[in-house]
Motif scaffolding. Structure first.
Motif, PDB file in Angstrom:
ATOM      1  N   GLN A   1       0.820  -1.205   0.000  1.00  0.00           N
ATOM      2  CA  GLN A   1       0.000   0.000   0.000  1.00  0.00           C
ATOM      3  C   GLN A   1       0.855   1.255   0.000  1.00  0.00           C
ATOM      4  N   GLN A   2       1.899   1.260   0.823  1.00  0.00           N
ATOM      5  CA  GLN A   2       2.795   2.417   0.887  1.00  0.00           C
ATOM      6  C   GLN A   2       3.486   2.641  -0.459  1.00  0.00           C
ATOM      7  N   LEU A   3       3.855   1.552  -1.103  1.00  0.00           N
ATOM      8  CA  LEU A   3       4.499   1.661  -2.414  1.00  0.00           C
ATOM      9  C   LEU A   3       3.551   2.305  -3.419  1.00  0.00           C
ATOM     10  N   ALA A   4       2.287   1.914  -3.379  1.00  0.00           N
ATOM     11  CA  ALA A   4       1.293   2.487  -4.295  1.00  0.00           C
ATOM     12  C   ALA A   4       1.093   3.977  -4.020  1.00  0.00           C
ATOM     13  N   GLU A   5       1.084   4.363  -2.738  1.00  0.00           N
ATOM     14  CA  GLU A   5       0.893   5.767  -2.377  1.00  0.00           C
ATOM     15  C   GLU A   5       2.056   6.627  -2.862  1.00  0.00           C
ATOM     16  N   ILE A   6       3.278   6.119  -2.712  1.00  0.00           N
ATOM     17  CA  ILE A   6       4.447   6.869  -3.176  1.00  0.00           C
ATOM     18  C   ILE A   6       4.413   7.007  -4.693  1.00  0.00           C
ATOM     19  N   LYS A   7       3.949   5.961  -5.360  1.00  0.00           N
ATOM     20  CA  LYS A   7       3.831   6.019  -6.813  1.00  0.00           C
ATOM     21  C   LYS A   7       2.934   7.172  -7.235  1.00  0.00           C
ATOM     22  N   ASP A   8       1.843   7.373  -6.512  1.00  0.00           N
ATOM     23  CA  ASP A   8       0.934   8.467  -6.830  1.00  0.00           C
ATOM     24  C   ASP A   8       1.601   9.820  -6.611  1.00  0.00           C
ATOM     25  N   VAL A   9       2.417   9.923  -5.560  1.00  0.00           N
ATOM     26  CA  VAL A   9       3.146  11.161  -5.301  1.00  0.00           C
ATOM     27  C   VAL A   9       4.129  11.434  -6.438  1.00  0.00           C
ATOM     28  N   TRP A  10       4.823  10.398  -6.874  1.00  0.00           N
ATOM     29  CA  TRP A  10       5.755  10.535  -7.999  1.00  0.00           C
ATOM     30  C   TRP A  10       5.022  11.036  -9.238  1.00  0.00           C
ATOM     31  N   LYS A  11       3.886  10.451  -9.502  1.00  0.00           N
ATOM     32  CA  LYS A  11       3.131  10.810 -10.697  1.00  0.00           C
ATOM     33  C   LYS A  11       2.786  12.298 -10.695  1.00  0.00           C
ATOM     34  N   GLU A  12       2.382  12.786  -9.529  1.00  0.00           N
ATOM     35  CA  GLU A  12       2.059  14.204  -9.428  1.00  0.00           C
ATOM     36  C   GLU A  12       3.277  15.072  -9.729  1.00  0.00           C
ATOM     37  N   ALA A  13       4.423  14.658  -9.190  1.00  0.00           N
ATOM     38  CA  ALA A  13       5.637  15.456  -9.348  1.00  0.00           C
ATOM     39  C   ALA A  13       6.129  15.481 -10.792  1.00  0.00           C
ATOM     40  N   VAL A  14       5.834  14.427 -11.550  1.00  0.00           N
ATOM     41  CA  VAL A  14       6.319  14.334 -12.925  1.00  0.00           C
ATOM     42  C   VAL A  14       5.647  15.348 -13.834  1.00  0.00           C
ATOM     43  N   ASN A  15       4.351  15.562 -13.635  1.00  0.00           N
ATOM     44  CA  ASN A  15       3.617  16.403 -14.571  1.00  0.00           C
ATOM     45  C   ASN A  15       4.168  17.818 -14.603  1.00  0.00           C
ATOM     46  N   ILE A  16       4.121  18.432 -15.767  1.00  0.00           N
ATOM     47  CA  ILE A  16       4.589  19.804 -15.909  1.00  0.00           C
ATOM     48  C   ILE A  16       3.866  20.706 -14.920  1.00  0.00           C
ATOM     49  N   ASN A  17       2.567  20.587 -14.866  1.00  0.00           N
ATOM     50  CA  ASN A  17       1.758  21.329 -13.902  1.00  0.00           C
ATOM     51  C   ASN A  17       1.292  20.347 -12.838  1.00  0.00           C
ATOM     52  N   THR A  18       2.030  20.284 -11.747  1.00  0.00           N
ATOM     53  CA  THR A  18       1.727  19.312 -10.702  1.00  0.00           C
ATOM     54  C   THR A  18       0.261  19.324 -10.317  1.00  0.00           C
ATOM     55  N   TRP A  19      -0.310  20.503 -10.197  1.00  0.00           N
ATOM     56  CA  TRP A  19      -1.699  20.605  -9.745  1.00  0.00           C
ATOM     57  C   TRP A  19      -2.693  19.975 -10.696  1.00  0.00           C
ATOM     58  N   ARG A  20      -2.310  19.817 -11.977  1.00  0.00           N
ATOM     59  CA  ARG A  20      -3.242  19.207 -12.918  1.00  0.00           C
ATOM     60  C   ARG A  20      -3.564  17.764 -12.495  1.00  0.00           C
ATOM     61  N   TRP A  21      -2.512  17.000 -12.210  1.00  0.00           N
ATOM     62  CA  TRP A  21      -2.755  15.615 -11.799  1.00  0.00           C
ATOM     63  C   TRP A  21      -3.429  15.580 -10.445  1.00  0.00           C
ATOM     64  N   TRP A  22      -3.032  16.489  -9.587  1.00  0.00           N
ATOM     65  CA  TRP A  22      -3.653  16.566  -8.266  1.00  0.00           C
ATOM     66  C   TRP A  22      -5.156  16.782  -8.411  1.00  0.00           C
ATOM     67  N   ALA A  23      -5.535  17.690  -9.286  1.00  0.00           N
ATOM     68  CA  ALA A  23      -6.934  18.067  -9.415  1.00  0.00           C
ATOM     69  C   ALA A  23      -7.785  16.945  -9.981  1.00  0.00           C
ATOM     70  N   VAL A  24      -7.195  16.113 -10.836  1.00  0.00           N
ATOM     71  CA  VAL A  24      -7.952  15.031 -11.449  1.00  0.00           C
ATOM     72  C   VAL A  24      -8.564  14.121 -10.387  1.00  0.00           C
ATOM     73  N   HIS A  25      -7.884  13.985  -9.276  1.00  0.00           N
ATOM     74  CA  HIS A  25      -8.358  13.091  -8.221  1.00  0.00           C
ATOM     75  C   HIS A  25      -9.199  13.825  -7.180  1.00  0.00           C
ATOM     76  N   ARG A  26      -9.680  15.010  -7.531  1.00  0.00           N
ATOM     77  CA  ARG A  26     -10.463  15.779  -6.581  1.00  0.00           C
ATOM     78  C   ARG A  26     -11.923  15.956  -7.019  1.00  0.00           C
ATOM     79  N   PHE A  27     -12.354  15.187  -8.015  1.00  0.00           N
ATOM     80  CA  PHE A  27     -13.752  15.277  -8.422  1.00  0.00           C
ATOM     81  C   PHE A  27     -14.670  14.939  -7.255  1.00  0.00           C
ATOM     82  N   ALA A  28     -14.349  13.858  -6.556  1.00  0.00           N
ATOM     83  CA  ALA A  28     -15.176  13.457  -5.408  1.00  0.00           C
ATOM     84  C   ALA A  28     -15.105  14.500  -4.297  1.00  0.00           C
ATOM     85  N   ASP A  29     -13.919  15.107  -4.109  1.00  0.00           N
ATOM     86  CA  ASP A  29     -13.791  16.146  -3.079  1.00  0.00           C
ATOM     87  C   ASP A  29     -14.720  17.315  -3.371  1.00  0.00           C
ATOM     88  N   ASN A  30     -14.865  17.651  -4.646  1.00  0.00           N
ATOM     89  CA  ASN A  30     -15.763  18.739  -5.024  1.00  0.00           C
ATOM     90  C   ASN A  30     -17.208  18.380  -4.649  1.00  0.00           C
TER      91      ASN A  30
END
Length: 471
Positions: A346-375
């Motif tokens: 589980q921890q490995l999967a969570e870190i993978k998600d953090v990496w994915k966010e950091a890779v994107n040119i606009n970090t917040w873009r990937w972050w926002a994709v996972h916030r539909f439910a939060d909205n």
């Protein structure tokens, strides 16, 4: 998408229930529960002398609390003890009649009686109105990694085209220790799954490569030289292709030693060949141990940074001991990146998600994709919060309505006023009530409109982002 539709339907149902509940509460308050009381909107016969006050809704809202309300009611207003609040209302009415028994009321007209009753028994709506008006509709869960709120980001910024290219080199430790199992699966199998998932979920514009190290020979001293020289690019730096990348992962297994420094050097060389002013580069390493091939991974990481390839080296220490933890952390720091120590799948999967966010040119873009439910759920939370404030108003109004009705009825029962006088007093008091109800209803509707508008704007932004990242 099915889950998103389900969440939307749940939200819609919840909002409908909130609206129906508030309507029923207001309906119950307005119901003619006491004899002689006139329901809102009903036409009643009053004397020609009765003139409705010119008092505005705002003036009624901001009026001070009645003296007897403060003495008997205020501390018990929101008590769950119904008997206590009923007794408080009754005591307040009794006290009012004790007061007027000492006054000369024979010549009081409807206006004077209405003023007297409300002045003594009225609640104040100022606090609850201000609480509603000042309620802040902020979507804190949609706060970007850089601290900004998504609601504060303009659509122009969201749709702005970026001309940077991003390159990611994924480096996987294939030493023999990666055969060890965690939760029934080998660390190698888990690492491969995580790496493949990361590569698959990156934007199409990102180039990715795969390097394995220590994947030849064995862990024996006799095979050390062979294994330490085994640093190989399994997937060249290019756009992700699922079948080819999956095939590359199947080319190697965990067998040998740990030439970490050489692997970092190869990754840096790959990035150096494509680096430029508008290039952003990442090296991601998954390893479960220290360098065992006499290399210096810290020095290799420092060189990668010194080569000015705009690179960051991030490392996962996968179920490592304290010595490996210390070295891998030092390598990440030297490479200007982050180090994460994980022990579970589980921890490995969570870190993978953090990496994915950091890779994107606009970090917040990937972050926002996972916030539909939060909205969705934050919108529901805001509506619930506004509903609670409105319920507070209903409670105040309901209690006030009961004691004022009781006072007016008692005036007639005790012969202090006749039916004509009761009608006149009722009309004046009802005029006040209608103005207060309209005022509170308007600010409630305004606040709910604000919530809906902001939620809709966020949904629009998230939809645009979703299209841009290809999901």
């Amino acid at each position: 998408m099915k889950r998103a539709r389900l969440i939307f339907l749940l939200l819609l149902t919840a909002l409908l229930l909130i609206g129906c509940q508030e309507k029923e509460e207001l309906k119950a308050v307005s119901k003619n529960e006491t004899k002689g009381w006139i329901e809102p909107g009903k036409t009643i016969s009053i004397s020609e002398e009765v003139e409705l006050p010119k008092t505005t809704a705002k003036e009624y809202i901001e009026a001070e609390k009645g003296e007897l309300y403060t003495k008997f009611i205020e501390s018990k207003e929101f008590s769950e003890d119904k008997e206590a609040i009923e007794k408080a209302n009754a005591d307040a009415v009794d006290a009012y009649f004790a007061q007027i028994s000492k006054k000369k009321t024979k010549n009081w007209d409807e206006k004077k009686w209405a003023e007297s009753i409300t002045f003594a028994l009225r609640a104040s709506y100022k606090d609850v109105a201000e609480e509603m008006e000042n309620y802040e509709v902020v979507y804190e869960k949609l706060r970007l990694p850089d601290g900004r709120l998504l609601e504060d980001i303009s659509m122009d910024e969201i749709t702005k085209e970026e001309d940077k290219s991003v390159n990611v080199v994924l480096v996987i430790d294939s030493s023999g220790s990666m055969k060890a199992k965690i939760g029934g699966e080998s660390k190698m199998a888990l690492a491969k799954k995580s790496i493949e998932s990361l590569a698959k979920e990156l934007p199409e514009s990102v180039n990715v490569s795969l390097i394995a190290f220590g994947h030849q020979g064995s862990g024996s001293d006799a095979d050390k030289a062979k294994s330490c020289s085994a640093v190989e690019s399994m997937y060249p730096l290019k756009a992700y292709e699922g079948a080819a990348f999956g095939a590359a992962l199947n080319k190697f297994e965990a067998v040998g030693w740990t030439p970490l420094a050489s692997a970092i050097t190869m990754a840096n060389e790959q990035l150096g060949a494509v680096s430029g002013e508008n290039t952003e580069n990442f090296i991601y390493v998954v390893s479960d141990g220290i360098e065992t091939c006499d290399g210096d991974p810290v020095a290799a990481a420092k060189k990668a940074v010194a080569d000015n390839n705009n690179v960051k080296i991030n490392i996962i220490g996968f179920d490592v001991d304290s010595e490996a933890d210390k070295q891998l952390k030092a390598v990440a720091e030297a490479g200007g990146g982050e180090y994460s120590s994980v022990k579970t799948k589980q921890q490995l999967a969570e870190i993978k998600d953090v990496w994915k966010e950091a890779v994107n040119i606009n970090t917040w873009r990937w972050w926002a994709v996972h916030r539909f439910a939060d909205n969705v759920w934050t919108t529901l939370d805001h509506n619930n919060a506004v509903g609670k404030i409105n319920s507070k108003y209903f409670t105040i109004y309901k209690n006030e309505d009961k004691r004022i009705r009781a006072a007016v009825d008692r005036l007639r029962d005790e012969g202090l006023i006749d039916s004509k006088g009761q009608n006149g007093i009722t009309q004046i008091i009802r005029d006040r009530d209608d103005k207060i109800q309209t005022y509170m209803s308007d600010i409630n509707s305004t606040k709910r409109d604000e919530i809906k508008t902001k939620s809709d704007e966020l949904s629009e932004k998230l939809d645009v982002i979703k299209k841009q990242v290809g999901l």
